[in-house]
Design a protein around this motif. Structure first.
Motif, PDB file in Angstrom:
ATOM      1  N   TRP A 228      34.098 -25.990  29.627  1.00 50.77           N
ATOM      2  CA  TRP A 228      34.579 -26.824  28.525  1.00 50.77           C
ATOM      3  C   TRP A 228      33.472 -27.207  27.539  1.00 50.77           C
ATOM      4  N   PRO A 229      32.208 -27.405  27.955  1.00 50.71           N
ATOM      5  CA  PRO A 229      31.195 -27.693  26.918  1.00 50.71           C
ATOM      6  C   PRO A 229      31.011 -26.535  25.941  1.00 50.71           C
ATOM      7  N   TYR A 230      31.069 -25.280  26.456  1.00 49.79           N
ATOM      8  CA  TYR A 230      30.969 -24.124  25.565  1.00 49.79           C
ATOM      9  C   TYR A 230      32.136 -24.100  24.586  1.00 49.79           C
ATOM     10  N   ILE A 231      33.311 -24.488  25.074  1.00 47.74           N
ATOM     11  CA  ILE A 231      34.493 -24.494  24.221  1.00 47.74           C
ATOM     12  C   ILE A 231      34.325 -25.490  23.073  1.00 47.74           C
ATOM     13  N   LEU A 232      33.852 -26.692  23.400  1.00 52.87           N
ATOM     14  CA  LEU A 232      33.678 -27.705  22.356  1.00 52.87           C
ATOM     15  C   LEU A 232      32.637 -27.269  21.327  1.00 52.87           C
ATOM     16  N   VAL A 233      31.541 -26.663  21.798  1.00 58.05           N
ATOM     17  CA  VAL A 233      30.523 -26.171  20.869  1.00 58.05           C
ATOM     18  C   VAL A 233      31.099 -25.070  19.989  1.00 58.05           C
ATOM     19  N   GLY A 234      31.832 -24.125  20.610  1.00 65.49           N
ATOM     20  CA  GLY A 234      32.418 -23.036  19.839  1.00 65.49           C
ATOM     21  C   GLY A 234      33.418 -23.533  18.807  1.00 65.49           C
ATOM     22  N   ILE A 235      34.272 -24.485  19.205  1.00 67.34           N
ATOM     23  CA  ILE A 235      35.255 -25.020  18.258  1.00 67.34           C
ATOM     24  C   ILE A 235      34.556 -25.811  17.170  1.00 67.34           C
ATOM     25  N   GLY A 236      33.502 -26.546  17.526  1.00 65.83           N
ATOM     26  CA  GLY A 236      32.745 -27.284  16.513  1.00 65.83           C
ATOM     27  C   GLY A 236      32.135 -26.366  15.473  1.00 65.83           C
ATOM     28  N   LEU A 237      31.522 -25.262  15.934  1.00 63.03           N
ATOM     29  CA  LEU A 237      30.970 -24.281  14.998  1.00 63.03           C
ATOM     30  C   LEU A 237      32.074 -23.646  14.162  1.00 63.03           C
ATOM     31  N   GLY A 238      33.195 -23.331  14.826  1.00 60.95           N
ATOM     32  CA  GLY A 238      34.327 -22.770  14.097  1.00 60.95           C
ATOM     33  C   GLY A 238      34.854 -23.724  13.041  1.00 60.95           C
ATOM     34  N   ALA A 239      34.891 -25.024  13.350  1.00 62.72           N
ATOM     35  CA  ALA A 239      35.366 -26.005  12.382  1.00 62.72           C
ATOM     36  C   ALA A 239      34.440 -26.082  11.171  1.00 62.72           C
ATOM     37  N   LEU A 240      33.131 -26.023  11.409  1.00 62.46           N
ATOM     38  CA  LEU A 240      32.184 -26.040  10.287  1.00 62.46           C
ATOM     39  C   LEU A 240      32.348 -24.806   9.410  1.00 62.46           C
ATOM     40  N   ILE A 241      32.505 -23.646  10.049  1.00 55.49           N
ATOM     41  CA  ILE A 241      32.712 -22.409   9.279  1.00 55.49           C
ATOM     42  C   ILE A 241      34.011 -22.500   8.485  1.00 55.49           C
ATOM     43  N   HIS A 242      35.078 -22.975   9.160  1.00 51.49           N
ATOM     44  CA  HIS A 242      36.390 -23.069   8.520  1.00 51.49           C
ATOM     45  C   HIS A 242      36.364 -24.027   7.338  1.00 51.49           C
ATOM     46  N   GLY A 243      35.647 -25.144   7.477  1.00 47.51           N
ATOM     47  CA  GLY A 243      35.687 -26.158   6.439  1.00 47.51           C
ATOM     48  C   GLY A 243      34.696 -25.958   5.318  1.00 47.51           C
ATOM     49  N   TYR A 244      33.547 -25.324   5.602  1.00 50.12           N
ATOM     50  CA  TYR A 244      32.457 -25.361   4.628  1.00 50.12           C
ATOM     51  C   TYR A 244      31.950 -23.997   4.154  1.00 50.12           C
ATOM     52  N   VAL A 245      32.161 -22.915   4.918  1.00 50.04           N
ATOM     53  CA  VAL A 245      31.611 -21.622   4.507  1.00 50.04           C
ATOM     54  C   VAL A 245      32.517 -20.986   3.454  1.00 50.04           C
ATOM     55  N   PRO A 246      31.994 -20.618   2.287  1.00 47.99           N
ATOM     56  CA  PRO A 246      32.821 -19.992   1.242  1.00 47.99           C
ATOM     57  C   PRO A 246      33.345 -18.620   1.694  1.00 47.99           C
ATOM     58  N   THR A 274      27.758 -17.264  25.927  1.00 48.89           N
ATOM     59  CA  THR A 274      28.964 -18.062  26.066  1.00 48.89           C
ATOM     60  C   THR A 274      30.015 -17.166  26.697  1.00 48.89           C
ATOM     61  N   ASN A 275      31.243 -17.573  26.680  1.00 45.21           N
ATOM     62  CA  ASN A 275      32.331 -16.792  27.257  1.00 45.21           C
ATOM     63  C   ASN A 275      33.433 -16.665  26.226  1.00 45.21           C
ATOM     64  N   ALA A 276      34.505 -15.980  26.623  1.00 40.70           N
ATOM     65  CA  ALA A 276      35.584 -15.732  25.663  1.00 40.70           C
ATOM     66  C   ALA A 276      36.168 -17.023  25.119  1.00 40.70           C
ATOM     67  N   ALA A 277      36.346 -18.030  25.982  1.00 41.24           N
ATOM     68  CA  ALA A 277      36.938 -19.285  25.534  1.00 41.24           C
ATOM     69  C   ALA A 277      36.068 -19.985  24.505  1.00 41.24           C
ATOM     70  N   GLY A 278      34.751 -19.824  24.615  1.00 38.86           N
ATOM     71  CA  GLY A 278      33.859 -20.465  23.671  1.00 38.86           C
ATOM     72  C   GLY A 278      33.702 -19.714  22.370  1.00 38.86           C
ATOM     73  N   VAL A 279      33.806 -18.381  22.412  1.00 41.22           N
ATOM     74  CA  VAL A 279      33.526 -17.594  21.218  1.00 41.22           C
ATOM     75  C   VAL A 279      34.777 -17.330  20.382  1.00 41.22           C
ATOM     76  N   ILE A 280      35.962 -17.347  20.972  1.00 40.09           N
ATOM     77  CA  ILE A 280      37.169 -17.007  20.217  1.00 40.09           C
ATOM     78  C   ILE A 280      37.462 -18.005  19.094  1.00 40.09           C
ATOM     79  N   PRO A 281      37.230 -19.325  19.256  1.00 41.12           N
ATOM     80  CA  PRO A 281      37.398 -20.216  18.089  1.00 41.12           C
ATOM     81  C   PRO A 281      36.480 -19.844  16.927  1.00 41.12           C
ATOM     82  N   ILE A 282      35.280 -19.358  17.229  1.00 34.93           N
ATOM     83  CA  ILE A 282      34.391 -18.900  16.161  1.00 34.93           C
ATOM     84  C   ILE A 282      34.973 -17.655  15.509  1.00 34.93           C
ATOM     85  N   VAL A 283      35.524 -16.756  16.330  1.00 37.36           N
ATOM     86  CA  VAL A 283      36.177 -15.547  15.815  1.00 37.36           C
ATOM     87  C   VAL A 283      37.303 -15.930  14.864  1.00 37.36           C
ATOM     88  N   GLN A 284      38.116 -16.904  15.265  1.00 37.05           N
ATOM     89  CA  GLN A 284      39.237 -17.330  14.432  1.00 37.05           C
ATOM     90  C   GLN A 284      38.752 -17.855  13.086  1.00 37.05           C
TER      91      GLN A 284
END
Length: 345
Positions: A228-246, A274-284
């Motif tokens: 679960w810590p990897y998941i939170l980190v991955g989703i956090g990175l994904g959220a930053l990419i989703h919200g701020y990267v042009p 990381t694992n699939a659960a952590g990296v897939i939010p970044i993929v999304q």
């Protein structure tokens, strides 16, 4: 009351499974309005960068955790059939080619990752499983596992999940077969090569449905509790990419037109762990910003199948030349998958 709930899976396992599935599905349907309601509690505009990042985080966190918990629980029950002993027994004595296909397929339904690479490798060698067949399993188990497939299905649909399954299995089968053809047994560490052979026999013991349910709970505690810590980190990175990267930046950096994006994605992914659960939010998040699917999945595959920590762990049983060969063959397969995805989609 608490004791009654705790005894329910043992006393009425079938009713418990039906009720648990219904509750899970009902909660899953509330995730979108729940995430929007949480964002509304903050003094930010919903269409702002921060508002988009918050909605992504509040939606994806429970979604990924619910998908992961449900899949791990179900596979924990199924995996009671696929212990390491049974897996070795199924693969030992099989002809190469057929055994590579079997090994890669078994990797989908077995809960093994890079952290268990060394004991699994030793056990396979002791049971007489050919080197190439062992590698087919070790490539498939982390890369084409049930968690990755379920999360891909939940986020991108069955077409992407099925295509990933087929191409991921192909990488595991072909890479293992090539390593087997190279006859590199001399590049095992001496103490591994000289180990006495052990029996690959397996005696099945009857396991009740209630015991399998307990196995599902144990898998959730072990796997979800660990990742679960990897998941939170991955989703956090994904959220930053989703919200701020042009979108224009990501499309130019990881789009189809940039031929170098696929090898660059692999190079970036290998040092990560990381694992699939952590990296897939970044993929999304990357895909929502215009990154090409093949490029992003090549990044994902390299993270979970070619991680630097796994190579360090395998160094205990493999000599450098075999590790380099393993990384090179698998990386070539991942590059091919990345380019093929970008060409097909």
């Amino acid at each position: 009351m608490t004791g009654l709930v705790a005894r329910w899976p043992q006393q009425s396992p079938r009713i418990f499974l039906i009720a648990a599935a219904a509750i899970w599905w009902g909660l899953y349907q509330t995730l979108v309005p729940f995430s929007e309601a949480l964002v509304a509690l903050f003094p930010v505009a919903r269409d702002s960068h921060l508002g988009g990042a918050l909605q992504f985080f509040f939606y994806d966190t429970p979604k990924v955790l619910m998908l992961l918990t449900g899949v791990v629980f179900a596979m924990g029950m199924i995996n009671s059939y696929f212990t390491p002993e049974r897996t070795r027994a199924l693969l030992a004595g099989r002809a190469e080619g057929v055994a590579n296909v079997m090994a890669a397929t078994l990797g989908i339904v077995t809960p093994f990752c890079s952290c268990s690479a060394v004991p699994l490798f030793i056990g396979f060698v002791q049971a007489g499983v050919p080197l190439g067949v062992t590698f087919s399993f070790l490539i498939s188990a982390p890369m084409v596992n049930e968690v990755a497939l379920t999360l891909l299905f939940g986020m991108f649909g069955w077409e992407v999940a099925l295509l990933y399954l087929g191409l991921g299995l192909s990488v595991a089968i072909v890479a293992g077969w090539i390593i087997g053809r190279l006859k590199m047994e001399d590049h095992l560490e001496d103490w591994v090569r000289d180990m006495p052979r052990a029996s690959a026999r397996f005696e099945d013991s009857g396991v009740t449905l209630a015991e399998r349910i307990e196995g599902g709970f144990a898998a959730v505690r072990e796997i979800v509790g660990k990742v679960w810590p990897y998941i939170l980190v991955g989703i956090g990175l994904g959220a930053l990419i989703h919200g701020y990267v042009p979108e224009e930046f990501m499309a130019s950096f990881m789009g189809k037109e940039a031929w170098w994006s696929v090898p660059l994605a692999v190079v970036i992914g290998v040092p990560m762990y990381t694992n699939a659960a952590g990296v897939i939010p970044i993929v999304q998040a990357l895909l929502s910003k215009g990154a090409a699917l093949g490029t992003v999945l090549a990044f994902m595959m390299s993270v979970i199948a070619l991680s630097l920590p796994e190579a360090i762990i395998l160094r205990k049983v493999l000599k450098i030349r075999l590790i380099v060969t393993f990384i090179g063959v698998v990386a070539a397969g991942i590059l091919l998958v990345g380019y093929l995805f970008n060409w097909l989609l």
